[in-house]
Design a protein around this motif. Sequence first.
Motif, PDB file in Angstrom:
ATOM      1  N   ASP A  42       0.817  -1.223   0.000  1.00 59.80           N
ATOM      2  CA  ASP A  42       0.000   0.000   0.000  1.00 59.80           C
ATOM      3  C   ASP A  42       0.848   1.270   0.000  1.00 59.80           C
ATOM      4  OD1 ASP A  42       0.994  -0.311   2.543  1.00 59.80           O
ATOM      5  OD2 ASP A  42      -0.871   0.235   3.554  1.00 59.80           O
ATOM      6  N   VAL A  43       2.006   1.213  -0.655  1.00 57.75           N
ATOM      7  CA  VAL A  43       2.914   2.357  -0.724  1.00 57.75           C
ATOM      8  C   VAL A  43       2.168   3.604  -1.203  1.00 57.75           C
ATOM      9  CG1 VAL A  43       3.705   1.793  -3.075  1.00 57.75           C
ATOM     10  CG2 VAL A  43       5.177   3.137  -1.566  1.00 57.75           C
ATOM     11  N   GLU A  44       2.489   4.743  -0.600  1.00 59.30           N
ATOM     12  CA  GLU A  44       1.926   6.030  -1.010  1.00 59.30           C
ATOM     13  C   GLU A  44       2.946   6.737  -1.886  1.00 59.30           C
ATOM     14  OE1 GLU A  44       0.761   8.336   2.386  1.00 59.30           O
ATOM     15  OE2 GLU A  44      -0.135   6.592   3.354  1.00 59.30           O
ATOM     16  N   ILE A  45       2.474   7.256  -3.030  1.00 63.25           N
ATOM     17  CA  ILE A  45       3.372   7.867  -4.001  1.00 63.25           C
ATOM     18  C   ILE A  45       2.883   9.274  -4.305  1.00 63.25           C
ATOM     19  CG2 ILE A  45       4.357   7.664  -6.307  1.00 63.25           C
ATOM     20  CD1 ILE A  45       3.519   4.605  -6.041  1.00 63.25           C
ATOM     21  N   TYR A  46       3.780  10.239  -4.145  1.00 69.38           N
ATOM     22  CA  TYR A  46       3.467  11.650  -4.379  1.00 69.38           C
ATOM     23  C   TYR A  46       4.397  12.180  -5.462  1.00 69.38           C
ATOM     24  CZ  TYR A  46       1.403  11.078   0.241  1.00 69.38           C
ATOM     25  OH  TYR A  46       0.666  10.633   1.310  1.00 69.38           O
ATOM     26  N   GLY A  47       3.833  12.862  -6.446  1.00 68.66           N
ATOM     27  CA  GLY A  47       4.663  13.473  -7.483  1.00 68.66           C
ATOM     28  C   GLY A  47       3.858  13.785  -8.714  1.00 68.66           C
ATOM     29  N   CYS A  48       4.404  14.648  -9.547  1.00 70.20           N
ATOM     30  CA  CYS A  48       3.752  15.047 -10.800  1.00 70.20           C
ATOM     31  C   CYS A  48       2.310  15.474 -10.554  1.00 70.20           C
ATOM     32  CB  CYS A  48       3.827  13.918 -11.819  1.00 70.20           C
ATOM     33  SG  CYS A  48       5.501  13.504 -12.282  1.00 70.20           S
ATOM     34  N   ALA A  49       2.086  16.194  -9.471  1.00 70.39           N
ATOM     35  CA  ALA A  49       0.785  16.761  -9.116  1.00 70.39           C
ATOM     36  C   ALA A  49      -0.272  15.696  -8.830  1.00 70.39           C
ATOM     37  CB  ALA A  49       0.303  17.739 -10.180  1.00 70.39           C
ATOM     38  N   THR A  50       0.161  14.481  -8.486  1.00 70.53           N
ATOM     39  CA  THR A  50      -0.786  13.421  -8.154  1.00 70.53           C
ATOM     40  C   THR A  50      -0.355  12.695  -6.892  1.00 70.53           C
ATOM     41  OG1 THR A  50       0.362  11.758  -9.453  1.00 70.53           O
ATOM     42  CG2 THR A  50      -1.370  12.991 -10.582  1.00 70.53           C
ATOM     43  N   THR A  51      -1.309  12.004  -6.294  1.00 75.77           N
ATOM     44  CA  THR A  51      -1.047  11.114  -5.182  1.00 75.77           C
ATOM     45  C   THR A  51      -1.767   9.812  -5.476  1.00 75.77           C
ATOM     46  OG1 THR A  51      -0.962  12.971  -3.636  1.00 75.77           O
ATOM     47  CG2 THR A  51      -1.283  10.779  -2.688  1.00 75.77           C
ATOM     48  N   VAL A  52      -1.036   8.709  -5.424  1.00 78.01           N
ATOM     49  CA  VAL A  52      -1.637   7.393  -5.647  1.00 78.01           C
ATOM     50  C   VAL A  52      -1.161   6.452  -4.553  1.00 78.01           C
ATOM     51  CG1 VAL A  52      -1.904   7.679  -8.146  1.00 78.01           C
ATOM     52  CG2 VAL A  52       0.210   6.704  -7.231  1.00 78.01           C
ATOM     53  N   ARG A  53      -1.846   5.331  -4.418  1.00 76.65           N
ATOM     54  CA  ARG A  53      -1.488   4.336  -3.410  1.00 76.65           C
ATOM     55  C   ARG A  53      -1.506   2.958  -4.066  1.00 76.65           C
ATOM     56  NH1 ARG A  53      -2.023   3.736   2.421  1.00 76.65           N
ATOM     57  NH2 ARG A  53      -2.763   5.866   2.514  1.00 76.65           N
ATOM     58  N   GLY A  54      -0.455   2.200  -3.811  1.00 75.52           N
ATOM     59  CA  GLY A  54      -0.409   0.821  -4.276  1.00 75.52           C
ATOM     60  C   GLY A  54       0.850   0.485  -5.044  1.00 75.52           C
ATOM     61  N   ARG A  55       1.353  -0.720  -4.778  1.00 72.30           N
ATOM     62  CA  ARG A  55       2.585  -1.181  -5.424  1.00 72.30           C
ATOM     63  C   ARG A  55       2.404  -1.346  -6.928  1.00 72.30           C
ATOM     64  NH1 ARG A  55       4.399  -5.451  -1.997  1.00 72.30           N
ATOM     65  NH2 ARG A  55       2.972  -6.827  -3.079  1.00 72.30           N
ATOM     66  N   ARG A  56       1.165  -1.467  -7.409  1.00 72.59           N
ATOM     67  CA  ARG A  56       0.957  -1.658  -8.847  1.00 72.59           C
ATOM     68  C   ARG A  56       1.506  -0.475  -9.668  1.00 72.59           C
ATOM     69  NH1 ARG A  56      -3.820  -0.239  -6.630  1.00 72.59           N
ATOM     70  NH2 ARG A  56      -5.009   1.453  -7.563  1.00 72.59           N
ATOM     71  N   TYR A  57       1.596   0.713  -9.068  1.00 74.78           N
ATOM     72  CA  TYR A  57       2.113   1.866  -9.811  1.00 74.78           C
ATOM     73  C   TYR A  57       3.607   1.752 -10.084  1.00 74.78           C
ATOM     74  CZ  TYR A  57      -2.495   3.828  -9.180  1.00 74.78           C
ATOM     75  OH  TYR A  57      -3.858   4.023  -9.230  1.00 74.78           O
ATOM     76  N   PRO A  58       4.442   1.477  -9.085  1.00 71.97           N
ATOM     77  CA  PRO A  58       5.858   1.269  -9.433  1.00 71.97           C
ATOM     78  C   PRO A  58       6.074   0.005 -10.268  1.00 71.97           C
ATOM     79  CG  PRO A  58       5.529   1.036  -7.054  1.00 71.97           C
ATOM     80  CD  PRO A  58       4.253   1.541  -7.628  1.00 71.97           C
ATOM     81  N   GLU A  59       5.242  -1.025 -10.076  1.00 74.28           N
ATOM     82  CA  GLU A  59       5.358  -2.220 -10.923  1.00 74.28           C
ATOM     83  C   GLU A  59       5.126  -1.859 -12.388  1.00 74.28           C
ATOM     84  OE1 GLU A  59       3.983  -5.753  -7.827  1.00 74.28           O
ATOM     85  OE2 GLU A  59       2.487  -4.848  -9.145  1.00 74.28           O
ATOM     86  N   ALA A  60       4.129  -1.027 -12.656  1.00 78.25           N
ATOM     87  CA  ALA A  60       3.840  -0.602 -14.029  1.00 78.25           C
ATOM     88  C   ALA A  60       4.993   0.214 -14.602  1.00 78.25           C
ATOM     89  CB  ALA A  60       2.543   0.192 -14.088  1.00 78.25           C
ATOM     90  N   ALA A  61       5.592   1.059 -13.768  1.00 78.55           N
ATOM     91  CA  ALA A  61       6.721   1.869 -14.239  1.00 78.55           C
ATOM     92  C   ALA A  61       7.919   0.988 -14.576  1.00 78.55           C
ATOM     93  CB  ALA A  61       7.106   2.902 -13.186  1.00 78.55           C
ATOM     94  N   VAL A  62       8.179  -0.012 -13.748  1.00 78.09           N
ATOM     95  CA  VAL A  62       9.309  -0.911 -13.965  1.00 78.09           C
ATOM     96  C   VAL A  62       9.116  -1.747 -15.228  1.00 78.09           C
ATOM     97  CG1 VAL A  62      10.399  -3.011 -13.036  1.00 78.09           C
ATOM     98  CG2 VAL A  62      10.105  -1.001 -11.584  1.00 78.09           C
ATOM     99  N   SER A  63       7.887  -2.149 -15.499  1.00 78.63           N
ATOM    100  CA  SER A  63       7.644  -3.062 -16.619  1.00 78.63           C
ATOM    101  C   SER A  63       7.020  -2.364 -17.827  1.00 78.63           C
ATOM    102  CB  SER A  63       6.762  -4.221 -16.155  1.00 78.63           C
ATOM    103  OG  SER A  63       5.542  -3.739 -15.625  1.00 78.63           O
ATOM    104  N   SER A  64       7.271  -1.061 -17.988  1.00 82.03           N
ATOM    105  CA  SER A  64       6.707  -0.317 -19.122  1.00 82.03           C
ATOM    106  C   SER A  64       7.070  -0.978 -20.444  1.00 82.03           C
ATOM    107  CB  SER A  64       7.238   1.119 -19.134  1.00 82.03           C
ATOM    108  OG  SER A  64       6.799   1.822 -18.017  1.00 82.03           O
ATOM    109  N   PRO A  65       6.070  -1.471 -21.185  1.00 74.80           N
ATOM    110  CA  PRO A  65       6.380  -2.094 -22.478  1.00 74.80           C
ATOM    111  C   PRO A  65       6.862  -1.046 -23.480  1.00 74.80           C
ATOM    112  CG  PRO A  65       3.999  -1.975 -22.124  1.00 74.80           C
ATOM    113  CD  PRO A  65       4.658  -1.470 -20.871  1.00 74.80           C
TER     114      PRO A  65
END
Length: 142
Positions: A42-65
């Motif tokens: 449930d990591v909290e991520i702040y940046g680029c004028a947004t706030t999101v929660r969840g490991r799926r966001y860094p997972e998506a960044a790491v695996s960007s096709p």
Amino acid sequence: MADRSGIEAGTEQERNIEVVRRYLRTFLTKDLAELAEVVAEDVEIYGCATTVRGRRYPEAAVSSPGLTVLDQQILEIFAAQDRVVVSMAHTYRRDATGATTVQSACKMYRLAGGRIVQFWGEQDTYGLLRGLGLLPDEPIAF
């Protein structure tokens, strides 16, 4: 004994730096199992004028096709208490065209229990898109 950064070996700060290094390394390895070991669900991520929660966001960044991290330079890393601050540069390749560019970023991570639970930061997305040929290589008129 303190290392070059002034941090005592085996301290919480040293362990936190290693956790952040492991997380950043996943951008090169695309190892989502390792990412799950070091980033809270449930990591909290702040940046680029947004706030999101969840490991799926860094997972998506790491695996960007279609986008591959070719190199990573950690320019500076600093730990204090439960925080780690990093300035870095990633060299990306747009797989469809072979275009490469460097994106700079500055991030701050908060850790608890050996995992990243929050992070804040900004990166040069405009420069990344221009460098990969996804935006015109000319100034934007406002």
